[in-house]
Scaffold this motif. Structure first.
Motif: not given
Lengths: 478, 478
Positions: A332-333, A337-341, A454-468, B346-350
């Motif tokens: 996310i970090s 910049g995109t989020i700010q906009q 559960s932890v591995v899955l959450t990591f993958a779907t969270d990070s990829m969800g944000f990234f995508l 926004a970055t920290l809340m998840p």
């Protein structure tokens, strides 16, 4: 909690039906949940009021299995009080009935002399049932106190790793020589000083002590007395090797409706017996632990154990989760910049992550069950991937479109809606991929396929969800 | 998938050891995973190559349980081909061995005439085992084809709701009158045309057909012939009522190491028999389905079923998840102004949401296991809440501080770090509260305590994670 002033009356009220129930020498006794609950309330009350004599009296009325069940649900301090009151031979029987976590807790606080005295009441089979829980030097002393042939068997058996047939087998079995007649076999049953539990068949051996067949007990009554065992035995025997996987053995027990089965070494010599009871216990344990493993908890986590230990037990996966959550938000970090906009992105991104997590966990649950039931094999893995990915694609397009429409309406931007749709679909595909691959990989590595999934899955779907989502938004919207 | 040009050689290579294994008439047969896999590969290959004759030949070598196991792991289309090749009486036996989802699929595609012919091969016990899977009008025809007394029993038995002892009991049992001698009882065993499976004891009745005791089979051999059953029977019988919960009965089977037990009506008249095999199947099913229930999937979800159906099966909870995820992010949208000012939020809340979800799921897994093992009761619920909340407090302060420090360092704001710490601690407390309450509440409502717990928990910890973190940030930072 009952108020102090109310307690005496409450206790008397409770005592009446319970005592009536305990005293009732009914021929047919139905074991009900309520009855258990009343007993446990009564005993907890006696512990609470430090009525030691009454407590011992009540405990004497219960059998070992029931005392074990009671101990399993008492908080640690009350559990300890009851344990101290049990005579050693009763404590020995109770120990076998306890959950591992509870048994470990009680063994820890028992001094060595009493523990040894308790272990002396156990036979070699029972000793091997709980050998994992006993401190090594005490176990060694207990084994040395056994007779020579029992000592040999116990030493051999405890060497088998957990989860094998050898670790779950018991020693005693009734055997007859194939040359005996039915009459002699019946005499063998009659003269046995003690019958091994769950004996439903005799094991038949030849003169080299090799297993050659079995005779169901009931057949002894149904064949003429003079028939030779060799001529009436069942030669088609399901048997196991001590190195076999106990879970595979459990499936064979279910598939062939077995009550007991012989365990043989590589020369087909009988080395032990596997009983449905032991296998049932084992399967139940495995199934119950799987839900915990999924959340990264150990099987022996004690719901009633000390608080600090409870907190510490959660640390390993909590730390992994902290770390992965932190890592995921680093994606996310990058897009701050995109989020700010377009601050709407911050609001919508958790949806993409959450829907992915849900789908991935569903797929993983199905795959874990498929592995447990041995439905999944190298040959049909391709089919499963294709199927789950197609499901994800269908659901992604369908529900992604719906979410996209909602985003469009909410923030009045069609492009934002399209980004939402694409991100949801891609994340669902990824979730299915991970949901299959993680359990399969763990299984291939001979680990519990549910472990931490559960932890591995959450990591993958969270990070990829944000990234995508944020990545697509940056490309298309900004 | 094997390449076409390679296939003949591969098949031959595979065939050799498998056929050798199938033909080996070994006395002692160890059931191994590998063996099963080879067989299934072979049969799948034959289906694929449409070698119907060879397929039938291979199938003939397998017993019904093994064919059932094979069908469970074949993809839907190949499964159908094998099913069509099975003679009706074999198909009947196989049907009993299948997973519910697979059985349902096959029953659906079997035309009524064949289905009726298959059902005719089943006895009344077997029919009640699968009655839930058969279309109502076919079931009625099958029941009408039974003899009068069997028809009566089946009609009565299928009326008991799923999950009761009545739904799991079987009809056949060996009974003797208490006035018989051991000799007469043995004659009774000898003359029975067919023995009910897993018969380990005779049920003893009085002249009013009421259950008064049991005699283990083995005791028949160990008492003198002229002893009266009344004088040697075991009067302390664990029996069940048809309305009892099957899971409770399962625990009694484990606790008392039962192989079979009588089921009696309110007048203590024998109405059926409960067998360890049935109970084991039931317990395994319940345990396996719990992991699916947690993700909101139904027990009969078929890993190999049609794709569109698979997609549709996921909808209910996917929609709930979509809806709750959407709802949770509404909490974010309230604070969009705050985020605009400090995009780090926004970055920290998840992280706050994720750590809460992890802790809540751990607590829920422990509580669900505790409920399954009947460790949790009204009396110790307060203790569990206090314990889990204290653990959350300890872990919240400890790891919240660490996360707070990370946030402070990363964004150079001590206040932001303090907000992080407070939000993590509060969310962990909330997660523990929800993690206990949801399963307990579902259990009190007589639902599966695991049902959808994952979605509900994620919703609570996500929305509260966002709300607490952004709310505190708005109060303190902006």
């Amino acid at each position: 909690m009952t108020q102090p002033d109310e307690r005496p009356k409450k206790l008397a009220e409770r005592l009446a039906p319970v005592l009536a129930q305990l005293q009732r020498q009914s021929v047919v006794e139905t074991v009900t949940h309520r009855q258990q609950q009343n007993r446990s309330d009564l005993i907890e009350n006696l512990v609470h009021r430090q009525q030691s004599a009454a407590l011992v009296r009540e405990l004497n009325k219960l059998n070992k299995a029931d005392i074990g069940h009671l101990l399993n649900m008492l908080p640690a301090d009350k559990r300890h009080t009851v344990w101290q009151e049990l005579p050693n031979p009763v404590a020995a029987g109770v120990l076998l009935e306890l959950n591992d976590s509870v048994a470990e807790d009680l063994i820890e606080l028992t001094d060595e002399t009493r523990l040894l005295a308790i272990l002396e009441s156990l036979d070699s089979d029972e000793l091997t049932e709980i050998d994992d829980l006993i401190p090594n030097h005490v176990l060694r002393q207990a084994i040395n106190a056994l007779e020579a042939n029992e000592r040999h068997w116990v030493t051999q058996t405890i060497a088998y790793p957990e989860g094998t047939v050898g670790d779950n087998m018991s020693r005693d079995s009734l055997t007859v020589d194939e040359g005996c007649s039915i009459h002699e076999a019946i005499e063998r049953v009659r003269s046995a000083p003690e019958l091994p539990p769950q004996t439903d068949k005799l094991f038949v051996t030849n003169r080299h002590h090799q297993l050659v067949g079995i005779v169901p007990l009931i057949d002894l009554m149904r064949h003429p007395d003079h028939t030779l065992i060799r001529d009436c035995m069942d030669k088609d025997v399901v048997s196991f090797s001590p190195d076999d996987d106990a879970e595979d053995a459990g499936q064979a027990f279910e598939r062939y409706d077995l009550i007991s089965a012989p365990v043989v070494d590589e020369h087909r010599r009988l080395v032990g017996r596997l009983r449905v009871e032991t296998i049932m216990d084992y399967l139940r344990e495995v199934a119950e632990n799987q839900a915990l493993a999924k959340e990264g908890l150990k099987a022996d986590t004690d719901l009633f154990g000390p608080i600090l230990e409870g907190a510490r037990e959660r640390w390993p996966w909590l730390v992994i989760n902290l770390f992965t959550a932190f890592l995921a938000t680093r994606f996310i970090s990058v897009f701050e910049g995109t989020i700010q906009q377009l601050v709407a992105l911050a609001t919508l991104m958790p949806i993409v992550a959450s829907v992915g997590g849900n789908t991935g966990n569903q797929t993983a649950a199905l795959v874990i069950r498929g592995l447990a039931m041995e439905q999944i094999q190298t040959g049909n893995l391709g089919y499963i991937y294709r199927k789950e990915l197609t499901i994800s694609l269908v659901n992604g397009i369908l529900w992604g479109t719906l979410l996209g429409l909602a985003a469009w309406l909410l923030y009045n931007s069609m492009l934002l809606g399209m980004v939402m749709m694409a991100a949801v679909t891609l994340n669902l595909l990824l979730a299915a991929l991970i949901g299959i691959s993680v359990p399969i990989l763990l299984d291939k590595l001979h680990k519990d396929p549910a472990m931490g999934s559960s932890v591995v899955l959450t990591f993958a779907t969270d990070s990829m969800g944000f990234f995508l989502f944020l990545g697509l938004a940056t490309l298309i919207l900004v």
